[in-house]
Design a protein around this motif. Structure first.
Motif, short mmCIF file in Angstrom:
data_model
loop_
_atom_site.label_atom_id
_atom_site.label_comp_id
_atom_site.label_asym_id
_atom_site.label_seq_id
_atom_site.Cartn_x
_atom_site.Cartn_y
_atom_site.Cartn_z
N SER A 228 7.44 -1.35 8.07
CA SER A 228 7.37 -0.05 7.41
C SER A 228 6.37 0.86 8.12
CB SER A 228 6.99 -0.22 5.94
OG SER A 228 7.99 -0.99 5.30
N ILE A 241 6.90 2.62 1.96
CA ILE A 241 5.63 2.15 1.39
C ILE A 241 5.06 1.00 2.22
CG2 ILE A 241 4.54 1.13 -0.66
CD1 ILE A 241 6.84 2.48 -2.27
N THR A 249 8.96 -3.85 0.72
CA THR A 249 10.20 -3.12 1.00
C THR A 249 11.38 -3.96 0.55
OG1 THR A 249 9.09 -2.25 2.95
CG2 THR A 249 11.46 -1.88 2.80
N ASP A 268 14.55 0.95 7.85
CA ASP A 268 13.51 -0.04 7.54
C ASP A 268 14.11 -1.02 6.54
OD1 ASP A 268 11.13 -1.38 7.22
OD2 ASP A 268 10.31 0.09 5.79
MG LIG Z 1 8.00 -2.99 4.55
#
Ligand SMILES: [Mg+2]
Ligand SMILES: Nc1nc2c(ncn2[C@@H]2O[C@H](COP(=O)(O)OP(=O)(O)O)[C@@H](O)[C@H]2O)c(=O)[nH]1
Length: 429
Positions: A228, A241, A249, A268
């Motif tokens: 991320s 985040i 995530t 992501d």
């Molecule tokens: Mg992540």
């Protein structure tokens, strides 16, 4: 019957362009253009008042007429550049329809241009690609084809195949001892050359397509690898985040970026690990699905993870605090930004090889499929030629291949073959 459509996007704008095309276009528009200066003999471009049925002026616009066949569609064509208020646009369309036109279907102006011989199929497809490409490089490829780039290349390949067919057919009709001495050798050379060119088209299709529709790049790796953080760094925004907590995530998060003019949809994903949490498990499954469909996967901090049949690079992150545990394609720090520029280069070069053939650019899947089929038949023809098998079958395969090439641009008639026979032979021999 004339067709009408607004060619600019819906909504309020400074100027909007409404187009009317067809034999009756001039007459049609003249019903709501005050003191219409338009006529069917010569093109006109003038500032005019547009009037309602009761003669009341509702806009001042530039009205430009093109006379058949010298227009985009090949028909009489009028372009009205009015003020971009949707009410004005609707009024123009209503008045035109009342005067006998109908609403154009999607792509109908270009379709008419094709039907009237103003564009061939590949050029018509190039129009769509110019309009929809996500990058300037994609637009340039489209413009090149719109100006006949692909058609010329296909035409040249086709012409050499037609001569091969003509030569072979001519020799089918004469006795063995009168055969041209280098007939098979010359045919073989042309066929091999064609295979090479078509192969190059196929290879470059995926890459050139990326310039038009974008490439998808997925970041994958174990939890806490910094996926991320890298995502945020590449999109230049704190979108995903970032925490120390593994499994933060879960959904796939995506954002469009641009590397060297190449549009990329960056994704992501959830960290790859065994998880007892049902939601996280789904996230991990999605990560793999995304990676399988991606044009490139960036595998972060996991030397042992790799995919068959999926382009991937191994990237080592957190180089600011530790050293790589093995061989990686590149070592970065998503936190400090170290080597991020270099990573972008690696990503770009992994997606676009410098071998990409920019001479022949296919702009649609239809063209790609046609080339693939043409290639299949020409390869079959090559096998027959090498095996010195039936010449009739050989000619049939080449003709099939020509048929698919034709479908990219337009039809060959048997006359093409005849022309080639008479232009390349001395019949007296
Ligand atoms: Mg992540
Ligand atoms: N020192 C250092 N820490 C990093 C780096 N990249 C990420 N981190 C930290 O590693 C932790 C996990 O990062 P995150 O991006 O959420 O990892 P993800 O689970 O792979 O998405 C966070 O505390 C980040 O600040 C880096 O390059 N260097």
């Amino acid at each position: 019957m004339a067709i009408i459509a607004c060619s600019t996007p819906p909504g309020v704008s400074g100027i909007a362009v409404v187009r009317i095309s067809g034999e009756d276009a001039i007459k049609n528009v003249s019903t709501f253009v005050k003191d219409s200066p338009l006529n069917k003999t010569r093109p006109v471009s003038k500032v005019c008042f547009l009037v309602d049925k009761d003669g009341e002026v509702f806009d001042e616009a530039i009205v430009t007429s093109y006379i058949s066949p010298n227009s985009y569609t090949g028909e009489n064509l009028v372009e009205i550049s009015c003020h971009g208020n949707p009410k004005i646009i609707s009024k123009i369309i209503d008045l035109s329809v009342d005067a006998g036109s109908r609403l154009a279907e999607a792509g109908e102006f270009t379709k008419n241009a094709f039907l009237n011989g103003k564009l061939d199929l590949s050029e018509a497809e190039a129009v769509a690609s110019v309009i929809h490409s996500l990058s300037l490089a994609g637009v340039k490829a489209g413009i090149k084809n719109l100006r006949g780039g692909l058609s010329k290349e296909i035409y040249s390949i086709k012409s050499s195949l037609i001569s091969v067919v003509a030569n072979l057919e001519f020799n089918l009709d004469i006795s063995e001892e009168d055969l041209q001495p280098n007939l098979l050798k010359n045919s073989e050379k042309t066929i091999l050359d064609t295979i090479k060119k078509l192969d190059a088209c196929i290879l470059s299709f995926k890459e050139t397509k990326m310039f038009q529709s974008g490439a998808s790049v997925v970041i994958l790796g174990p939890p806490n690898a910094g996926k991320s953080t890298l995502f945020n760094c590449l999109v230049s925004k704190d979108q995903s985040i970032v925490t120390d907590v593994e499994g933060t995530t879960r959904d796939v998060i995506e954002k469009s970026i641009n590397i060297n003019g190449l549009p990329i949809l960056l994704k992501d994903t959830a960290g790859i690990r065994e998880s007892g949490d049902d939601v996280e498990k789904i996230g991990v499954e999605r990560s793999f699905i995304e990676a399988k469909d991606a044009d490139l996967t960036i595998i972060l901090n996991d030397r042992n993870l790799s995919f068959k049949g999926v382009k991937h690079i191994h990237v080592f992150n957190k180089s600011d605090i530790k050293s790589p545990d093995g061989k990686y394609d590149i070592s970065i720090s998503a936190k400090t930004g170290k080597n991020i520029k270099e990573l972008k280069e690696v990503v770009y070069n992994s997606l676009i090889s410098d071998k990409t053939n920019t001479d022949t650019l296919l702009t649609s899947k239809r063209q790609y499929n046609a080339i693939k089929s043409a290639l299949k038949y020409i390869k079959d023809a090559y096998s027959l030629l090498i095996a010195e098998d039936s010449m009739e079958l050989l000619v049939e395969d080449i003709n099939r291949s020509i048929g698919f090439l034709d479908s990219i641009t337009k039809k060959t008639t048997k006359d093409d073959v005849l022309d080639a026979v008479f232009s390349s032979f001395c019949v007296g021999k």
